[in-house]
Design an enzyme around this catalytic site. Structure first.
Site, PDB file in Angstrom:
ATOM      1  N   TRP A 160       0.817  -1.218   0.000  1.00 18.10           N
ATOM      2  CA  TRP A 160       0.000   0.000   0.000  1.00 18.10           C
ATOM      3  C   TRP A 160       0.853   1.271   0.000  1.00 18.10           C
ATOM      4  O   TRP A 160       0.589   2.203   0.751  1.00 18.10           O
ATOM      5  CB  TRP A 160      -0.992   0.009   1.176  1.00 18.10           C
ATOM      6  N   THR A 162       1.738   4.555  -1.498  1.00 16.96           N
ATOM      7  CA  THR A 162       1.260   5.593  -2.421  1.00 16.96           C
ATOM      8  C   THR A 162       2.442   6.088  -3.252  1.00 16.96           C
ATOM      9  O   THR A 162       3.494   6.382  -2.691  1.00 16.96           O
ATOM     10  CB  THR A 162       0.630   6.761  -1.629  1.00 16.96           C
ATOM     11  N   ASP A 244       1.686  12.275  11.931  1.00 13.05           N
ATOM     12  CA  ASP A 244       0.928  13.425  12.466  1.00 13.05           C
ATOM     13  C   ASP A 244       0.826  14.506  11.393  1.00 13.05           C
ATOM     14  O   ASP A 244      -0.239  15.091  11.193  1.00 13.05           O
ATOM     15  CB  ASP A 244       1.605  14.000  13.722  1.00 13.05           C
ATOM     16  N   GLY A 246       1.263  13.986   8.114  1.00 17.76           N
ATOM     17  CA  GLY A 246       0.532  13.408   6.984  1.00 17.76           C
ATOM     18  C   GLY A 246      -0.972  13.473   7.185  1.00 17.76           C
ATOM     19  O   GLY A 246      -1.731  13.734   6.247  1.00 17.76           O
ATOM     20  N   GLU A 371      -3.258   6.360   6.128  1.00 13.86           N
ATOM     21  CA  GLU A 371      -2.548   7.178   7.133  1.00 13.86           C
ATOM     22  C   GLU A 371      -3.242   7.093   8.507  1.00 13.86           C
ATOM     23  O   GLU A 371      -3.289   8.055   9.264  1.00 13.86           O
ATOM     24  CB  GLU A 371      -2.353   8.612   6.648  1.00 13.86           C
ATOM     25  N   GLU A 375     -10.685   4.299  13.092  1.00 11.48           N
ATOM     26  CA  GLU A 375     -10.576   3.595  14.383  1.00 11.48           C
ATOM     27  C   GLU A 375      -9.249   3.945  15.056  1.00 11.48           C
ATOM     28  O   GLU A 375      -9.185   4.156  16.278  1.00 11.48           O
ATOM     29  CB  GLU A 375     -10.690   2.071  14.164  1.00 11.48           C
TER      30      GLU A 375
HETATM   31  N1  CAA Z   1       4.799  11.123  17.792  1.00  7.74           N
HETATM   32  C1  CAA Z   1       5.917  10.755  18.465  1.00  7.74           C
HETATM   33  N2  CAA Z   1       6.020   9.571  19.140  1.00  7.74           N
HETATM   34  C2  CAA Z   1       4.956   8.757  19.116  1.00  7.74           C
HETATM   35  C3  CAA Z   1       3.764   9.082  18.448  1.00  7.74           C
HETATM   36  C4  CAA Z   1       3.712  10.329  17.767  1.00  7.74           C
HETATM   37  N3  CAA Z   1       2.610  10.693  17.109  1.00  7.74           N
HETATM   38  N4  CAA Z   1       2.881   8.081  18.601  1.00  7.74           N
HETATM   39  C5  CAA Z   1       3.495   7.145  19.355  1.00  7.74           C
HETATM   40  N5  CAA Z   1       4.744   7.562  19.673  1.00  7.74           N
HETATM   41  C6  CAA Z   1       5.732   6.871  20.490  1.00  7.74           C
HETATM   42  C7  CAA Z   1       5.170   6.608  21.891  1.00  7.74           C
HETATM   43  O1  CAA Z   1       5.406   7.723  22.735  1.00  7.74           O
HETATM   44  C8  CAA Z   1       5.959   5.395  22.325  1.00  7.74           C
HETATM   45  O2  CAA Z   1       7.237   5.781  22.767  1.00  7.74           O
HETATM   46  P1  CAA Z   1       7.814   5.309  24.203  1.00  7.74           P
HETATM   47  O3  CAA Z   1       7.793   3.804  24.129  1.00  7.74           O
HETATM   48  O4  CAA Z   1       9.175   5.882  24.252  1.00  7.74           O
HETATM   49  O5  CAA Z   1       6.863   5.841  25.208  1.00  7.74           O
HETATM   50  C9  CAA Z   1       6.150   4.614  21.019  1.00  7.74           C
HETATM   51  O6  CAA Z   1       5.980   5.568  19.945  1.00  7.74           O
HETATM   52  C10 CAA Z   1       5.153   3.483  20.837  1.00  7.74           C
HETATM   53  O7  CAA Z   1       3.847   4.073  20.908  1.00  7.74           O
HETATM   54  P2  CAA Z   1       2.561   3.218  21.258  1.00  7.74           P
HETATM   55  O8  CAA Z   1       2.827   2.394  22.475  1.00  7.74           O
HETATM   56  O9  CAA Z   1       1.396   4.146  21.279  1.00  7.74           O
HETATM   57  O10 CAA Z   1       2.500   2.233  20.002  1.00  7.74           O
HETATM   58  P3  CAA Z   1       1.392   1.206  19.524  1.00  7.74           P
HETATM   59  O11 CAA Z   1       2.044   0.006  19.010  1.00  7.74           O
HETATM   60  O12 CAA Z   1       0.343   1.038  20.582  1.00  7.74           O
HETATM   61  O13 CAA Z   1       0.785   1.935  18.215  1.00  7.74           O
HETATM   62  C11 CAA Z   1      -0.666   3.342  17.003  1.00  7.74           C
HETATM   63  C12 CAA Z   1       0.203   3.151  18.239  1.00  7.74           C
HETATM   64  C13 CAA Z   1      -1.292   4.726  17.188  1.00  7.74           C
HETATM   65  C14 CAA Z   1      -1.762   2.317  16.911  1.00  7.74           C
HETATM   66  C15 CAA Z   1       0.222   3.312  15.725  1.00  7.74           C
HETATM   67  O14 CAA Z   1       0.705   2.015  15.477  1.00  7.74           O
HETATM   68  C16 CAA Z   1      -0.478   3.822  14.489  1.00  7.74           C
HETATM   69  O15 CAA Z   1      -0.606   5.038  14.288  1.00  7.74           O
HETATM   70  N6  CAA Z   1      -0.953   2.896  13.616  1.00  7.74           N
HETATM   71  C17 CAA Z   1      -1.496   3.282  12.329  1.00  7.74           C
HETATM   72  C18 CAA Z   1      -0.423   3.280  11.306  1.00  7.74           C
HETATM   73  C19 CAA Z   1      -0.794   4.053  10.080  1.00  7.74           C
HETATM   74  O16 CAA Z   1      -1.318   5.155  10.156  1.00  7.74           O
HETATM   75  N7  CAA Z   1      -0.480   3.480   8.920  1.00  7.74           N
HETATM   76  C20 CAA Z   1      -0.673   4.132   7.676  1.00  7.74           C
HETATM   77  C21 CAA Z   1       0.593   4.038   6.886  1.00  7.74           C
HETATM   78  S1  CAA Z   1       0.879   5.182   5.583  1.00  7.74           S
HETATM   79  C22 CAA Z   1      -0.243   4.854   4.366  1.00  7.74           C
HETATM   80  O17 CAA Z   1      -1.395   4.850   4.636  1.00  7.74           O
HETATM   81  C23 CAA Z   1       0.172   4.588   2.965  1.00  7.74           C
HETATM   82  C24 CAA Z   1       0.533   5.776   2.179  1.00  7.74           C
HETATM   83  O18 CAA Z   1       1.439   5.725   1.369  1.00  7.74           O
HETATM   84  C25 CAA Z   1      -0.247   7.034   2.316  1.00  7.74           C
END
Ligand code: CAA
Length: 388
Positions: A160, A162, A244, A246, A371, A375
């Site tokens: 996936w 882009t 964030d 994006g 992105e 959910e």
């Molecule tokens: N900024 C900075 N640090 C961050 C952060 C952010 N926004 N979000 C999390 N972190 C840090 C946390 O502070 C944590 O650090 P510490 O361990 O030092 O405290 C670490 O990252 C792990 O965070 P979580 O425990 O919250 O991680 P998690 O495994 O529970 O996942 C989640 C969190 C929000 C579910 C994340 O996995 C997520 O955003 N998933 C979705 C992914 C996504 O958006 N994928 C799309 C890909 S791009 C795409 O769509 C294709 C394209 O080409 C457009």
């Protein structure tokens, strides 16, 4: 009546917004339906957008960008997305998923080498996090980067992506130490011509069909160690920080789609008559239009607010995850609602390819998925709120 939005824009903001509007109406509008139908990548218009400075709006001029702020970026992106969401996502990925991360975490050499060609429109950038078995749970990726002297060897399959089939450069996330889970992820800058990197099949998609999406396959792909972005193990945080930024772009894409779908419905409701009056005079249609307009303006304010938070973060270093996730959640669900209602108000004509309304409807759906799904946005928002 006031001219919405009431927002303090500078002359530079207005000039950039007007330039983007003018370009979108003159150059993209005439080809949007044709490229949606064929699924071809719109190389010519994308190249022109690069030369106009739309691919690196927040990139400082020393790296070939326009050196403007995040509000300028969303204003220009909104105009492009009003006309075509496919051009919009290509622009959003170049600006935020690609340039933003290198700008924030890259070395001086990396910025010169990897940002300049994208910001000037000579090349296309992409971001690669997702894998076939890990989308929302991004920290469970399986692809591996193994250090070998002054090189890393990359192996694995990404999905996936882009602009995957056409990009010249990629920001790629891989495991360097699987035992450490998220803290074992590292980020790399990869030249698309590197041996061992091949592009997988192009995805046949419901919407944003002129934007190309594919898998990437890494088989002993050897890249210089100096192409690692940030420290080893810092990759997951880089990926999240970049998302964030994006998410504000995707929220803006949703806003642009919703605005055009609304405008088409408003005009149609004033022209189309049934039972002796314009259908907009019936409360059933008029109230729909009221809800559509209200949600669009609420989305816009949330997006501009998130852009301002992003600008402030450049000095404070503060995260703006809450503002970005709320803007994406609300704007993408608004785009789905508004395009759905717009098709309904148009009746049979809304279902016909003779009008762009059915394209807006198809394009809107992805904004609730990529992105970070709606959910995932709710998860991010609720976690931040519960940690207060
Ligand atoms: N900024 C900075 N640090 C961050 C952060 C952010 N926004 N979000 C999390 N972190 C840090 C946390 O502070 C944590 O650090 P510490 O361990 O030092 O405290 C670490 O990252 C792990 O965070 P979580 O425990 O919250 O991680 P998690 O495994 O529970 O996942 C989640 C969190 C929000 C579910 C994340 O996995 C997520 O955003 N998933 C979705 C992914 C996504 O958006 N994928 C799309 C890909 S791009 C795409 O769509 C294709 C394209 O080409 C457009």
């Amino acid at each position: 009546m006031t001219d919405l939005p009431i927002y303090p824009l500078t002359e530079e903001h207005k000039m950039l917004r007007d330039a983007a509007r003018d370009f979108a109406e003159k150059e993209i509008a005439p080809i949007a339906a044709e490229f949606d139908e064929s699924g071809e990548f719109p190389y010519t218009t994308i190249k022109k957008m690069g030369t106009l400075g739309f691919m690196g709006i927040e990139v400082p001029e020393e790296y070939g960008g326009a050196g403007m702020d995040a509000l300028a970026y969303v204003l220009a992106l909104e105009e492009i997305c009003k006309v075509d969401a496919s051009h919009g996502v290509i622009m959003s990925v170049n600006n935020s998923l690609y340039c933003h991360g290198i700008l924030k975490f890259g070395t001086e050499e990396q910025k010169k080498k990897f940002i300049t060609p994208i910001a000037t429109g000579e090349a296309i950038g992409a971001y690669s996090l997702t894998e076939p078995q890990s989308g929302s749970d991004a920290g469970t990726m399986r692809s591996r980067a193994t250090r070998d002297g002054d090189f890393y060897i990359l192996n694995g399959r990404k999905s996936w992506v882009t602009s995957g089939p056409v990009a010249d450069y990629f920001v790629v996330f891989m495991m360097t130490d699987p035992e450490k889970k998220q803290k074992g992820v590292s980020a790399f800058l990869v030249d698309g011509k590197t041996p061992g990197l091949t592009r997988g099949k192009k995805e046949p998609k419901l919407g944003i069909r002129a934007s190309s999406t594919s898998e990437l396959i890494f088989e002993d792909c050897r890249i210089p160690a100096e192409n690692r972005l940030g420290a080893e193990g810092e990759g997951f945080k880089i990926a999240m920080t970049v998302l964030d930024a994006g998410r504000i772009g995707i929220a803006t894409q949703a806003l642009g789609i919703a605005e055009s779908a609304y405008e088409a419905a408003r005009k149609y409701a004033g022209e189309r008559e049934a039972f002796g009056q314009p259908i907009g005079a019936f409360q059933g249609t008029g109230f729909k239009l009221a809800d559509m307009k209200t949600r669009i303006e609420a989305s816009r304010l949330m997006i501009y607010n998130a852009a301002l938070a992003k600008d402030q973060a450049k000095n404070s270093g503060k995260r703006y995850s809450l503002e970005a996730s709320m803007a994406k959640l609300f704007a993408s669900e608004t785009a789905m609602y508004v395009t759905h209602q717009s098709v309904q108000i148009h009746g049979g004509m809304g279902y016909s390819k003779e009008l762009p309304v059915e394209r807006y409807f198809r394009d809107a759906k992805i904004t609730e998925i990529y992105e970070g799904t709606s959910e995932i946005q709710r998860l991010v928002i609720s976690r931040i709120e519960m940690e207060k």
